[in-house]
Design an enzyme around this catalytic site. Structure first.
Site, PDB file in Angstrom:
ATOM      1  N   LYS A 189      22.568  19.402   8.321  1.00 23.00           N
ATOM      2  CA  LYS A 189      22.944  20.553   7.155  1.00 23.00           C
ATOM      3  C   LYS A 189      22.070  21.746   7.591  1.00 23.00           C
ATOM      4  O   LYS A 189      22.799  22.923   7.327  1.00 23.00           O
ATOM      5  CB  LYS A 189      22.535  20.157   5.848  1.00 23.00           C
ATOM      6  N   ASP A 232      25.877  21.281  -2.930  1.00 22.88           N
ATOM      7  CA  ASP A 232      24.972  20.201  -3.528  1.00 22.88           C
ATOM      8  C   ASP A 232      24.433  20.831  -4.863  1.00 22.88           C
ATOM      9  O   ASP A 232      24.105  20.000  -5.720  1.00 22.88           O
ATOM     10  CB  ASP A 232      23.755  19.940  -2.445  1.00 22.88           C
TER      11      ASP A 232
END
Ligand code: NAP
Length: 286
Positions: A71, A107
């Site tokens: 990420k 997220d």
């Protein structure tokens, strides 16, 4: 699902990817929406991330989710970042915008949407366990939503204090970051409206583990949230339930961040209830 010359390709890159529920959830949803797309898992071994990302453009894929451990590392291969991804330094979605690869982070927004769905809107004090990639996007959203105090605990003091400094910069929230300890957790939990496990501790197969030994000092109105959804009820959430506290697992966040992924990549509004059912049914079959 019919695959033909018009089918557009999206997917997920990470290592491992075989545990991910995203291919199932997205393919069933794309099918239900009648969209001619397919969502594939791509295992990317260490050292091949750059080639994998360039491959998205070379193969004219519409985009891909990014999962552990890439990420943060993926950013150097991208042409641009959304405001959230830039601020929190993590990307969980790449969109191919006519050859330009742009990184997004859904997220934190998925987490906030899951709270809204449960009508959890008045949070003043949040206690976050773990200062990794997920915690970063989540505290960013909590801070911009106006949570006034955010306390972060991690196994690495520097990681927690760096994240706390970042939070203080993005908004006027007051934040502290410290080394995780049972005593400090207990003390901080006394004033927390929301306590979130942002660590992998308690995830399958280590289901008897918990990041904390006790929740005995938590307020009876506190919401206890675990980002883990496998198992459904972690040892941490069992502890909270024993005290009759409100609990949430990571399923709703998974679905909401997935819905945002579909909106960004296809422009379609995703059917949240249907997506939840797909994920729940996959657990029943296990
Ligand atoms: P990560 O980047 O590895 O971060 C985890 C952090 O927690 C690390 O800083 C780690 O420290 C720390 N930590 C580990 N054990 C701890 C403990 N006992 N007390 C305090 N801190 C501890 O992982 P991530 O990507 O943020 O993901 C975290 C969890 O969220 C995973 O279980 C992931 O599956 C879940 N997640 C769920 C969703 C969803 O949609 N539901 C989305 C994203 C992530 P060290 O590095 O020193 O170990």
């Amino acid at each position: 699902m019919l695959i033909n010359n018009e089918t557009k390709i999206m997917g997920i890159i990470g290592n491992p990817v075989d545990h991910s529920l995203s291919p199932l959830m997205h393919n069933r949803t794309l099918d239900r929406l009648g969209l001619n797309y397919v969502y594939l898992p791509f295992l990317v071994v260490p050292g091949r991330l750059g080639e994998a990302v360039l491959g998205l453009r070379a193969l004219n894929m519409v985009g891909a989710n990014v999962t552990t451990p890439y990420k943060g590392a993926v950013i150097e291969y991208l042409d641009g970042l959304s405001a959230e991804a830039r601020a929190c330094g993590a990307v969980n979605l790449i969109k191919n915008e006519n050859g330009k690869l742009v990184g997004y982070n859904t997220d934190g927004k998925g987490f906030m949407a899951s709270l809204e769905e449960e009508e959890i809107i008045h949070i003043n004090n949040a206690l976050i366990i773990g200062a990794g990639g997920a915690a970063r996007s989540l505290v960013y959203e909590l801070a911009i939503s106006g949570v006034s105090q955010i306390n972060i605990l991690d196994m690495e003091r520097d990681k927690a204090s760096e994240l706390a400094r970042f939070v203080s910069k993005v908004h006027r929230s007051s934040a502290t970051g410290a080394l995780m300890s049972d005593d400090l957790f207990s003390n901080l939990s006394q004033n927390a409206d929301l306590i979130v496990n942002c660590t992998p501790v308690g995830m399958l197969p280590h289901v008897d583990r918990s990041p904390v030994v006790s929740l005995h000092k938590a307020q009876h109105t506190a919401v206890v949230y675990d980002l883990i959804y496998n198992p459904f009820t972690t040892a941490f959430l069992s502890m909270a339930r024993a005290r009759r506290l409100k609990t949430m697992n990571g399923l709703s966040m998974l679905v909401h961040q997935g819905a945002l992924t579909l909106r960004i990549l296809t422009g379609a509004e995703a059917p949240i209830g249907f997506m939840k059912e797909v994920v729940l049914n996959s657990f029943k079959k296990q």
